[in-house]
Design an enzyme around this catalytic site. Structure first.
Site, mmCIF file in Angstrom:
data_model
loop_
_atom_site.group_PDB
_atom_site.id
_atom_site.type_symbol
_atom_site.label_atom_id
_atom_site.label_comp_id
_atom_site.label_asym_id
_atom_site.label_seq_id
_atom_site.Cartn_x
_atom_site.Cartn_y
_atom_site.Cartn_z
ATOM 1 N N ASP A 31 0.838 -1.208 0.000
ATOM 2 C CA ASP A 31 0.000 0.000 0.000
ATOM 3 C C ASP A 31 0.879 1.267 0.000
ATOM 4 O O ASP A 31 0.587 2.234 -0.705
ATOM 5 C CB ASP A 31 -0.918 -0.030 1.230
ATOM 6 C CG ASP A 31 -1.848 1.173 1.276
ATOM 7 O OD1 ASP A 31 -2.770 1.241 0.441
ATOM 8 O OD2 ASP A 31 -1.619 2.056 2.120
ATOM 9 N N LYS A 43 1.317 4.219 -2.966
ATOM 10 C CA LYS A 43 1.277 5.676 -2.742
ATOM 11 C C LYS A 43 2.552 6.338 -3.273
ATOM 12 O O LYS A 43 2.490 7.402 -3.896
ATOM 13 C CB LYS A 43 1.104 5.967 -1.251
ATOM 14 C CG LYS A 43 -0.252 5.531 -0.722
ATOM 15 C CD LYS A 43 -0.297 5.604 0.790
ATOM 16 C CE LYS A 43 -1.629 5.133 1.318
ATOM 17 N NZ LYS A 43 -1.663 4.945 2.753
HETATM 18 N N1 LIG Z 1 -9.673 3.179 5.030
HETATM 19 C C1 LIG Z 1 -8.905 4.220 4.822
HETATM 20 O O1 LIG Z 1 -8.476 4.914 5.751
HETATM 21 C C2 LIG Z 1 -8.527 4.574 3.431
HETATM 22 C C3 LIG Z 1 -8.955 3.816 2.361
HETATM 23 N N2 LIG Z 1 -8.600 4.156 1.095
HETATM 24 C C4 LIG Z 1 -9.081 3.340 -0.016
HETATM 25 O O2 LIG Z 1 -10.508 3.360 -0.031
HETATM 26 C C5 LIG Z 1 -10.972 2.194 -0.672
HETATM 27 C C6 LIG Z 1 -12.109 1.586 0.123
HETATM 28 O O3 LIG Z 1 -11.643 1.149 1.373
HETATM 29 P P1 LIG Z 1 -12.673 0.464 2.389
HETATM 30 O O4 LIG Z 1 -13.982 1.156 2.312
HETATM 31 O O5 LIG Z 1 -11.973 0.355 3.674
HETATM 32 O O6 LIG Z 1 -12.817 -0.991 1.715
HETATM 33 P P2 LIG Z 1 -14.037 -2.004 1.882
HETATM 34 O O7 LIG Z 1 -13.498 -3.374 1.586
HETATM 35 O O8 LIG Z 1 -14.757 -1.771 3.157
HETATM 36 O O9 LIG Z 1 -15.021 -1.591 0.698
HETATM 37 C C7 LIG Z 1 -14.707 -1.790 -0.635
HETATM 38 C C8 LIG Z 1 -15.986 -1.766 -1.402
HETATM 39 O O10 LIG Z 1 -15.679 -1.823 -2.802
HETATM 40 C C9 LIG Z 1 -16.629 -2.674 -3.395
HETATM 41 N N3 LIG Z 1 -16.219 -3.155 -4.702
HETATM 42 C C10 LIG Z 1 -15.340 -4.131 -5.031
HETATM 43 N N4 LIG Z 1 -15.305 -4.305 -6.370
HETATM 44 C C11 LIG Z 1 -16.178 -3.413 -6.880
HETATM 45 C C12 LIG Z 1 -16.609 -3.102 -8.202
HETATM 46 N N5 LIG Z 1 -16.125 -3.766 -9.267
HETATM 47 N N6 LIG Z 1 -17.515 -2.127 -8.383
HETATM 48 C C13 LIG Z 1 -18.025 -1.451 -7.320
HETATM 49 N N7 LIG Z 1 -17.665 -1.701 -6.057
HETATM 50 C C14 LIG Z 1 -16.753 -2.677 -5.839
HETATM 51 C C15 LIG Z 1 -16.786 -3.790 -2.386
HETATM 52 O O11 LIG Z 1 -17.944 -4.545 -2.688
HETATM 53 P P3 LIG Z 1 -18.338 -5.868 -1.857
HETATM 54 O O12 LIG Z 1 -18.876 -5.344 -0.559
HETATM 55 O O13 LIG Z 1 -19.352 -6.487 -2.731
HETATM 56 O O14 LIG Z 1 -17.072 -6.652 -1.704
HETATM 57 C C16 LIG Z 1 -16.916 -2.942 -1.119
HETATM 58 O O15 LIG Z 1 -18.236 -2.462 -0.986
HETATM 59 C C17 LIG Z 1 -9.763 1.276 -0.842
HETATM 60 O O16 LIG Z 1 -9.321 1.338 -2.176
HETATM 61 C C18 LIG Z 1 -8.714 1.875 0.083
HETATM 62 O O17 LIG Z 1 -7.397 1.685 -0.360
HETATM 63 C C19 LIG Z 1 -7.836 5.253 0.807
HETATM 64 C C20 LIG Z 1 -7.401 6.063 1.817
HETATM 65 C C21 LIG Z 1 -7.666 5.757 3.224
HETATM 66 N N1 LIG Z 2 -4.610 1.329 4.606
HETATM 67 C C1 LIG Z 2 -4.201 2.661 4.301
HETATM 68 C C2 LIG Z 2 -5.404 3.527 4.183
HETATM 69 C C3 LIG Z 2 -5.126 4.770 3.498
HETATM 70 O O1 LIG Z 2 -4.625 4.801 2.371
HETATM 71 C C4 LIG Z 2 -3.318 3.211 5.403
HETATM 72 O O2 LIG Z 2 -3.329 2.622 6.476
HETATM 73 O O3 LIG Z 2 -2.623 4.206 5.178
#
Ligand SMILES: NC(=O)C1=CN([C@@H]2O[C@H](COP(=O)(O)OP(=O)(O)OC[C@H]3O[C@@H](n4cnc5c(N)ncnc54)[C@H](OP(=O)(O)O)[C@@H]3O)[C@@H](O)[C@H]2O)C=CC1
Ligand SMILES: N[C@@H](CC=O)C(=O)O
Length: 354
Positions: free
Chosen positions: A218, A222
């Site tokens: 990850d 970045k």
């Molecule tokens: N958590 C954080 O602090 C941060 C997160 N991020 C990024 O944010 C994103 C989301 O993280 P997070 O919410 O924790 O992850 P989750 O696993 O909670 O959610 C991911 C979601 O994406 C959906 N998904 C997967 N494939 C598809 C598709 N083809 N079309 C539409 N939706 C899809 C999943 O569906 P399903 O439920 O059906 O599996 C799920 O609802 C990640 O890419 C992460 O790297 C970036 C910065 C910080």
């Molecule tokens: N898993 C990531 C979420 C943000 O990109 C982190 O811990 O930094």
């Protein structure tokens, strides 16, 4: 329908918070999608609809199966949903808060073809093949990807402003992982690795599979996004990463990996103790310089070093450049978390549609 409307692709931890935040600032959310389907409600999903769907997701129901619980909602393919967004008046846009890999991110390209602005927290579309990065970022008036690095922190915009103003960025360095920051500072305070990793996952700091964080992947994504933004034509396989778990754990099913975390406690504890014996502490750093190989991994830092005072999920990114050559520009603050990440995505969309 509100003048702003956002399609939210990814209805997981970040996506659900993003929907709440969007509605709270008067932005309609007529489309949400998970891996099973996109749901379209032409008049916009209400707070109650979103609560119903969030509860369904939290109990393990796919959106494709939950659609019947919302009046006037229908199921659509991603392409149909994007085409629908393009028919809306005002300033429709699309957010990618999935953790979906590039190959399946056709909906982003569909949106760009229709001149819909896109806002990403998902790093994968920008950190896989270089051609995808280039086509997605070709028109900067249509993409925001601030939340891919440092969550809601102003990292990409700081870098982009330096580049746009003719500055020559020479050195970018910092701790880019909220999860690894959280783990390393909690280890320093005497916590147990296995317990801390579980806490970080429960609080929504980790990637869906925490091995993406613990392997350094990850952070490498970045660093790659920063480097590509600086104009470097490089790929993930040119970045050296240092993993916090043994190679033999890489292919385990996720549940088994989580169950076997305690087996890693002693090894990490030994590394923390080794640094402590020198009066130092462990941090996870990345360095990006034009034309240089990128390394991301553990560093042992002395008290007083810029990374030493970081606690919890705080990230720190410092930029040195031709203009900022005596003292770097520094961005610091929480680099993971649901509210800050969702807000970073929403702010990008609002900026692109101002
Ligand atoms: N958590 C954080 O602090 C941060 C997160 N991020 C990024 O944010 C994103 C989301 O993280 P997070 O919410 O924790 O992850 P989750 O696993 O909670 O959610 C991911 C979601 O994406 C959906 N998904 C997967 N494939 C598809 C598709 N083809 N079309 C539409 N939706 C899809 C999943 O569906 P399903 O439920 O059906 O599996 C799920 O609802 C990640 O890419 C992460 O790297 C970036 C910065 C910080
Ligand atoms: N898993 C990531 C979420 C943000 O990109 C982190 O811990 O930094």
């Amino acid at each position: 329908m509100a003048s702003r409307s956002l399609a939210v692709f990814g209805f997981g931890n970040v996506g659900r918070v993003l929907c709440e935040q969007a509605v709270a600032v008067g932005c309609a959310v007529p489309v949400i999608a998970d891996s099973s389907a996109a749901i379209v409600k032409k008049s916009g999903l209400t707070r109650e609809d979103l609560e119903t769907l969030s509860a369904a997701k939290a109990s393990g129901t796919r959106l494709a199966d939950a659609v019947s619980s919302v009046a006037e909602a229908t199921v659509a393919t991603p392409t149909e949903a994007v085409n629908f967004m393009a028919t809306l008046p005002g300033k429709p846009g699309l957010a990618d808060v999935s953790a979906n890999a590039n190959a399946a991110n056709e909906y982003l390209l569909d949106a760009l073809k229709l001149k819909l602005p896109i806002s990403l927290a998902n790093k994968k579309p920008l950190s896989e093949d270089l051609a995808s990065f280039q086509s997605l970022t070709a028109d900067k008036s249509l993409i925001g990807y601030e939340a891919t690095v440092g969550a809601g922190l102003p990292v990409i915009c700081t870098l982009q402003r330096m580049i746009d103003s003719g500055d020559r960025v020479t050195h970018v360095e910092g701790q880019l992982s909220g999860t690894l920051g959280y783990i390393l500072s909690a280890l320093q305070a005497g916590g147990k690795f296995s317990e801390i990793v579980r806490e970080a996952k429960a609080q929504g700091f980790t990637e869906p599979d925490p091995r993406d964080d613990l392997s350094g992947t990850d952070v490498a994504r970045k660093a790659l996004i920063l480097a590509r933004t600086m104009g470097e034509n490089i790929s993930m396989d040119q970045i050296t990463v240092e993993a916090l778990f043994p190679e033999s754990f890489a292919s385990l099913p996720l549940d088994e990996f989580m169950d076997r975390l305690p087996e890693m406690d002693a090894d990490i504890e030994a590394k923390v103790q080794e640094a402590a014996s020198k009066g130092e502490m462990l941090r996870y750093a990345a360095v990006v310089e034009p034309g240089q190989p990128i390394n991301v991994g553990l560093v042992s830092v002395k008290p007083g070093a810029p990374l030493a005072s970081l606690q919890g999920t705080d990230n720190l990114v410092s930029f040195e450049s031709a203009f900022y050559n005596t003292s770097p520009t520094v961005v610091r603050g929480p680099g993971a978390g649901l509210e800050v990440t969702a807000a970073g995505v929403l702010a990008d969309y609002l900026l692109l549609t101002r």
